[in-house]
Design an enzyme around this catalytic site. Structure first.
Site, PDB file in Angstrom:
ATOM      1  N   SER A 302       1.398  -0.780   3.482  1.00  9.24           N
ATOM      2  CA  SER A 302       2.860  -0.704   3.523  1.00  9.24           C
ATOM      3  C   SER A 302       3.389   0.121   4.684  1.00  9.24           C
ATOM      4  CB  SER A 302       3.378  -0.078   2.215  1.00  9.24           C
ATOM      5  OG  SER A 302       3.032  -0.878   1.106  1.00  9.24           O
ATOM      6  N   HIS A 374       7.202   0.848  -4.896  1.00  8.16           N
ATOM      7  CA  HIS A 374       5.837   0.715  -5.403  1.00  8.16           C
ATOM      8  C   HIS A 374       5.510   1.757  -6.468  1.00  8.16           C
ATOM      9  CE1 HIS A 374       4.585  -2.553  -2.874  1.00  8.16           C
ATOM     10  NE2 HIS A 374       5.023  -1.937  -1.791  1.00  8.16           N
TER      11      HIS A 374
END
Length: 448
Positions: A302, A374
């Site tokens: 990410s 997340h």
């Protein structure tokens, strides 16, 4: 085919209704005032055909308005299409006189703004759902921190949340056989790692070790709402370039042990705040496990889009020496100098650990939007990757830092609860270690 038939049926009904309405609407003003008159007529009650046609007429006139006209329209919906005050007052009196479930129900319905029913009726028009999503995108653009249109946005987002709940969403795999108009949108909507051309797209979705999945809605069959790109690898990667390399070697599927979610893109601004991401990841995990049972690790690679702005804060407590070192980030080629890279790493890695584990906004939230997503979904912050993204965007947004969030299925619920209830960032020992020893001593000096 069923969706196409239903859409054609609605269009036929709408066109017949338009024929009935043409004489009535010939003198309709195509400005905000005329649009409000049409909305009032739509709410006054019409037959199915004429009501559907009028809803379509409202949406068409809206699209003809300029920005000032659209804002005037939104302001009128806030001002003039709230609850029926007389009806609401009677319901309140009835509730106070004799509180009962029936009266509570009447109070609930009486308190509903008229604009909610208007939005429901607009949604019945052919293409209405898509137009309302686009209309909310306009609304969000006009709000921009202002609160005068907040009531309207609450009503629109409330209804869109109902219409776009998980039960209506359809997961579809995107591959090279997907219709070209959808593939074109995947290229256009990719928001994390730009897709340069059709060859680049094919490298991401066609090889045996690559996957792409998207959520669709029955009312927007050719519009992906959110999509995720996945790489199947042997181990957890620490950099994006090898995953996107033109000349990389494809991994035989029997060797894949790790599924890497390296790009998640929301495509519809008008659905902002209506989250599908957690459902998407969890369903894709289930799809991958069924297809490739040997996969045992599910992880992201990410970006950290909020990190560089945070590093650039003037009030960030740093020693003069470290502040001078950070100034070297202004050189776009700093990472090509080994000595500079080593000095920056000694300062930035502990700061990155602090950024995720300790730093917060004035409201107590994690600064980074990707981290909130997340961690809120129950992932664990697994690893901070130094120079994981050397692209211009990666260097500009995060000084090249990337992170892995690990989705361990047995721990997702526990991690989610820890973050949602206590604000705890569940992290691996490797990340926590960056706050110990020398890194901890420096941070205590700089940031305590």
């Amino acid at each position: 085919m069923a969706n196409a038939f239903f859409s054609d049926l609605l269009a036929t009904i709408s066109e017949r209704g338009r024929t009935l309405l043409r004489r009535d609407s010939a003198d309709t003003k195509h400005d905000a005032d005329g649009l409000i008159e049409l909305c009032g007529a739509l709410l006054s009650g019409r037959g199915e055909a004429s009501g559907t046609a009028m809803a379509r007429e409202v949406l068409d006139v809206y699209q003809e308005l300029d920005a000032a006209g659209r804002r005037a329209f939104f302001e009128a919906l806030v001002r003039d299409f709230g609850p029926d005050r007389q009806r609401l007052a009677k319901a309140i009196e009835a509730w106070r006189a004799k509180p009962a479930d029936e009266d509570a129900s009447a109070l609930h319905f009486a308190s509903e703004p008229r604009r909610q029913e208007l939005i429901r009726r607009l949604n019945r028009a052919p293409g209405g759902t898509s137009d309302l999503v686009a209309m909310r995108a306009d609304l969000l653009g006009m709000m921009n921190g202002h609160t005068d249109l907040a009531a309207l946005d609450r009503d629109v987002s409330h209804l869109l949340s109902s219409w776009f709940n998980r039960g209506f969403l359809v997961l579809r795999r995107i591959d090279w056989s997907t219709p070209a108009n959808i593939l074109e949108k995947i290229i256009r909507y990719e928001a994390v790692h730009e897709i340069s051309d059709w060859d680049d797209l094919r490298r991401r979705i066609d090889p045996v070790d690559r996957r792409c999945y998207a959520f669709f809605h029955p009312a927007m069959v050719d519009e992906p709402l959110i999509f995720v790109e996945v790489a199947l690898t042997e181990t957890i990667p620490g950099a994006i370039a090898p995953l996107l390399a033109v000349d990389r070697q494809y991994l035989p599927i029997e060797k894949a042990r790790t599924a890497v979610f390296y790009s998640i893109s929301n495509t519809q601004r008008g659905l902002g705040g209506i989250s599908f991401g957690s459902f998407l990841i969890k369903q894709v995990v289930e799809e991958l496990r069924r297809e490739t049972p040997k996969l045992d690790t599910f992880v992201t690679l990410s970006p950290v889009p909020g990190f560089m702005p945070w590093l650039k804060q003037k009030d960030l407590p740093l020693s003069d020496e470290d502040r001078e070192i950070l100034k070297r980030l202004d050189d776009p080629k700093w990472f090509e100098n080994p000595e500079t890279t080593a000095q920056l790493r000694s300062v930035i890695e502990p700061l990155a650990a602090y950024y995720f584990l300790r730093a917060r906004t004035p409201k107590g939230r994690l600064i980074d939007s990707v981290a909130r997503f997340h961690l809120g979904n129950g992932a664990r912050l697994e690893r901070i990757n130094w120079l994981g993204d050397l692209s211009p965007k990666g260097m500009r947004e995060s000084a090249g830092v990337m992170v892995n969030y690990l989705y361990r299925l047995d721990d997702i619920e526990k991690n989610h609860e820890a973050y949602a209830n206590d604000g705890e960032v569940v992290a691996s020992g490797a990340v926590k270690k960056l706050l110990k020893g020398e890194g901890r001593r420096l941070l205590d000096m700089r940031l305590s």
